[in-house]
Design a protein around this motif. Structure first.
Motif, PDB file in Angstrom:
ATOM      1  N   VAL A  35      42.475  32.591   7.569  1.00 27.66           N
ATOM      2  CA  VAL A  35      42.331  33.671   8.542  1.00 27.66           C
ATOM      3  C   VAL A  35      43.543  34.587   8.419  1.00 27.66           C
ATOM      4  CG1 VAL A  35      42.136  34.285  10.969  1.00 27.66           C
ATOM      5  CG2 VAL A  35      41.012  32.217  10.124  1.00 27.66           C
ATOM      6  N   ILE A  36      43.293  35.872   8.205  1.00 23.74           N
ATOM      7  CA  ILE A  36      44.377  36.850   8.062  1.00 23.74           C
ATOM      8  C   ILE A  36      44.097  38.004   9.012  1.00 23.74           C
ATOM      9  CG2 ILE A  36      45.592  38.401   6.485  1.00 23.74           C
ATOM     10  CD1 ILE A  36      44.768  36.655   4.194  1.00 23.74           C
ATOM     11  N   TYR A  37      45.116  38.388   9.777  1.00 19.26           N
ATOM     12  CA  TYR A  37      44.965  39.442  10.766  1.00 19.26           C
ATOM     13  C   TYR A  37      45.715  40.704  10.355  1.00 19.26           C
ATOM     14  CZ  TYR A  37      43.350  35.761  13.993  1.00 19.26           C
ATOM     15  OH  TYR A  37      42.668  34.742  14.592  1.00 19.26           O
ATOM     16  N   ASN A  38      45.202  41.821  10.881  1.00 26.61           N
ATOM     17  CA  ASN A  38      45.880  43.123  10.792  1.00 26.61           C
ATOM     18  C   ASN A  38      46.183  43.516   9.352  1.00 26.61           C
ATOM     19  OD1 ASN A  38      45.712  43.352  13.555  1.00 26.61           O
ATOM     20  ND2 ASN A  38      47.768  42.563  13.921  1.00 26.61           N
ATOM     21  N   GLU A  79      43.796  44.043  15.321  1.00 23.21           N
ATOM     22  CA  GLU A  79      43.010  45.226  14.973  1.00 23.21           C
ATOM     23  C   GLU A  79      41.966  44.923  13.902  1.00 23.21           C
ATOM     24  OE1 GLU A  79      43.301  47.887  16.632  1.00 23.21           O
ATOM     25  OE2 GLU A  79      45.233  47.654  17.647  1.00 23.21           O
ATOM     26  N   SER A  80      42.262  43.963  13.029  1.00 21.21           N
ATOM     27  CA  SER A  80      41.324  43.620  11.965  1.00 21.21           C
ATOM     28  C   SER A  80      41.544  42.167  11.568  1.00 21.21           C
ATOM     29  CB  SER A  80      41.518  44.529  10.742  1.00 21.21           C
ATOM     30  OG  SER A  80      42.802  44.303  10.161  1.00 21.21           O
ATOM     31  N   ALA A  81      40.544  41.605  10.912  1.00 21.05           N
ATOM     32  CA  ALA A  81      40.641  40.207  10.496  1.00 21.05           C
ATOM     33  C   ALA A  81      39.769  39.971   9.278  1.00 21.05           C
ATOM     34  CB  ALA A  81      40.218  39.277  11.628  1.00 21.05           C
ATOM     35  N   VAL A  82      40.223  39.069   8.430  1.00 20.01           N
ATOM     36  CA  VAL A  82      39.422  38.571   7.310  1.00 20.01           C
ATOM     37  C   VAL A  82      39.483  37.054   7.387  1.00 20.01           C
ATOM     38  CG1 VAL A  82      39.107  38.493   4.818  1.00 20.01           C
ATOM     39  CG2 VAL A  82      39.984  40.582   5.889  1.00 20.01           C
ATOM     40  N   PHE A  83      38.330  36.417   7.516  1.00 18.77           N
ATOM     41  CA  PHE A  83      38.334  34.959   7.527  1.00 18.77           C
ATOM     42  C   PHE A  83      37.335  34.450   6.500  1.00 18.77           C
ATOM     43  CE2 PHE A  83      36.680  36.839  11.406  1.00 18.77           C
ATOM     44  CZ  PHE A  83      35.367  36.422  11.502  1.00 18.77           C
ATOM     45  N   SER A  84      37.769  33.407   5.802  1.00 14.79           N
ATOM     46  CA  SER A  84      37.023  32.885   4.669  1.00 14.79           C
ATOM     47  C   SER A  84      36.911  31.373   4.779  1.00 14.79           C
ATOM     48  CB  SER A  84      37.738  33.237   3.352  1.00 14.79           C
ATOM     49  OG  SER A  84      38.095  34.602   3.299  1.00 14.79           O
ATOM     50  N   GLY A  85      35.914  30.830   4.113  1.00 18.13           N
ATOM     51  CA  GLY A  85      35.750  29.387   4.105  1.00 18.13           C
ATOM     52  C   GLY A  85      34.466  28.984   3.415  1.00 18.13           C
ATOM     53  N   ARG A  86      34.041  27.779   3.725  1.00 13.99           N
ATOM     54  CA  ARG A  86      32.804  27.265   3.133  1.00 13.99           C
ATOM     55  C   ARG A  86      31.837  26.845   4.227  1.00 13.99           C
ATOM     56  NH1 ARG A  86      35.710  23.737  -1.502  1.00 13.99           N
ATOM     57  NH2 ARG A  86      37.319  23.684   0.120  1.00 13.99           N
ATOM     58  N   ALA A  87      30.570  26.713   3.854  1.00 16.67           N
ATOM     59  CA  ALA A  87      29.532  26.522   4.852  1.00 16.67           C
ATOM     60  C   ALA A  87      28.362  25.745   4.259  1.00 16.67           C
ATOM     61  CB  ALA A  87      29.043  27.889   5.353  1.00 16.67           C
ATOM     62  N   THR A  88      27.468  25.314   5.133  1.00 14.94           N
ATOM     63  CA  THR A  88      26.136  24.871   4.727  1.00 14.94           C
ATOM     64  C   THR A  88      25.147  25.731   5.495  1.00 14.94           C
ATOM     65  OG1 THR A  88      26.141  23.114   6.407  1.00 14.94           O
ATOM     66  CG2 THR A  88      26.811  22.508   4.174  1.00 14.94           C
ATOM     67  N   HIS A 144      36.319  41.883   9.652  1.00 17.62           N
ATOM     68  CA  HIS A 144      36.096  42.532  10.950  1.00 17.62           C
ATOM     69  C   HIS A 144      37.093  43.648  11.181  1.00 17.62           C
ATOM     70  CE1 HIS A 144      33.488  39.735  13.561  1.00 17.62           C
ATOM     71  NE2 HIS A 144      33.348  39.325  12.315  1.00 17.62           N
ATOM     72  N   ILE A 145      36.615  44.774  11.661  1.00 20.55           N
ATOM     73  CA  ILE A 145      37.441  45.692  12.429  1.00 20.55           C
ATOM     74  C   ILE A 145      37.168  45.302  13.870  1.00 20.55           C
ATOM     75  CG2 ILE A 145      37.839  48.088  13.105  1.00 20.55           C
ATOM     76  CD1 ILE A 145      37.086  48.895  10.263  1.00 20.55           C
ATOM     77  N   ALA A 146      38.149  44.748  14.529  1.00 25.78           N
ATOM     78  CA  ALA A 146      37.957  43.994  15.767  1.00 25.78           C
ATOM     79  C   ALA A 146      37.162  44.777  16.805  1.00 25.78           C
ATOM     80  CB  ALA A 146      39.313  43.580  16.334  1.00 25.78           C
TER      81      ALA A 146
END
Length: 272
Positions: free
Chosen positions: A257-260, A68-77, A95-97
């Motif tokens: 990554v964490i869901y719901n 139903e929902s997700a939060v994902f985090s990390g690093r980027a260029t 995200h609210i999926a």
């Protein structure tokens, strides 16, 4: 002559300092302060195109989590402007999926925030705030943001088979089209699967790049290094490329990554 030598030395020092600043990664964001919520599962739907079924069987087996929902985090260029070099960054996407998202990105130098970007796609409307670079809104931003919502679902791919608004069209043994909603309309995204591993490799769609563009540009998202992240098989790296540029302008490395989780208020905030 002496002044010219001094100026040249200062210029070289600034270039070296800038190069060093771009080599330092920011620290990751602190862990998201919620535990994952309970996750139900449903059977993998029947009748999926062959490469799609093969992919889901490898990622989930014969049952798919309902996310139903997700939060994902990390690093980027990231290259925030085409002519800019790539800057080390860190990100947190919420995200609210299949409905809404919020992006918070810090573009850094020497590991410190240089630009803080707040972007969202809420209630069908996109908003891009890149700090000193400017703010963008409007129908073409909405179209791109909606595609971003569904493309970023590569980190919660269950939504492509659990959302009843999504449908699949077969192409061949390594390719399929996923049809996703866009307001009262639809968008088509081409998915290419690795014929050897069966894992999803490319997502391709036609997207507006700028609010002034008359025509759409082919937009290519690449999922790499499928591995286990927080107990789920997901791509560790995602790359985004505009076809006419030929090289990625963004490379995202997912680390959490964490869901719901409850994000109803958080998704309408700004900042980390």
């Amino acid at each position: 002559m002496k002044i010219i030598l001094i100026l040249a030395a200062v210029l070289v020092a600034l270039v070296l300092l800038s190069w060093l600043g771009l080599r330092i990664k920011p620290a990751p964001f602190p862990a998201f302060p919620q535990e994952p919520g309970p996750t139900e599962t449903v059977p993998l739907p029947e009748g999926l195109p062959a490469p799609v079924e093969r992919f889901y069987c490898q990622v989930y087996g014969d049952s798919v989590p309902v996310i139903e929902s997700a939060v994902f985090s990390g690093r980027a260029t990231l290259r925030p402007v085409t002519s800019f070099p790539a800057f080390p960054s860190r990100f947190r996407f919420t995200h609210i999926a299949g409905q809404d998202y919020r992006h918070y990105i810090e573009i850094t130098m020497f590991g410190l925030p240089l630009i803080k970007a707040n972007e969202h796609f809420l209630d069908g409307k996109g908003h891009m705030d890149l700090g000193p670079i400017g703010v963008s809104e409007g129908p073409k931003v909405d179209q791109g943001a909606n595609l971003g919502l569904w493309a970023e679902s590569i980190w919660l791919p269950a939504i492509w088979v659990t959302d009843p608004r999504v449908r699949w069209q077969p192409v061949d043994n390594a390719t399929a089209i996923v049809v996703v909603p866009f307001g009262d309309d639809e968008e088509h995204v081409l998915l290419r699967f690795d014929p050897e591993t069966g894992m999803l490799h490319f997502l391709e769609a036609m997207r507006y790049r700028e609010t002034t563009d008359e025509a759409k540009t082919l937009w290519i998202c690449e999922g790499l290094d499928w591995t286990e992240i927080d107990g789920y098989t997901l791509p560790a790296e995602g790359r985004i490329t505009w076809f006419d540029q030929g090289t990625p302008w963004a490379v995202f490395e997912a680390e959490e990554v964490i869901y719901n989780v409850d994000v109803l208020d958080y998704i309408r905030q700004t900042g980390p």
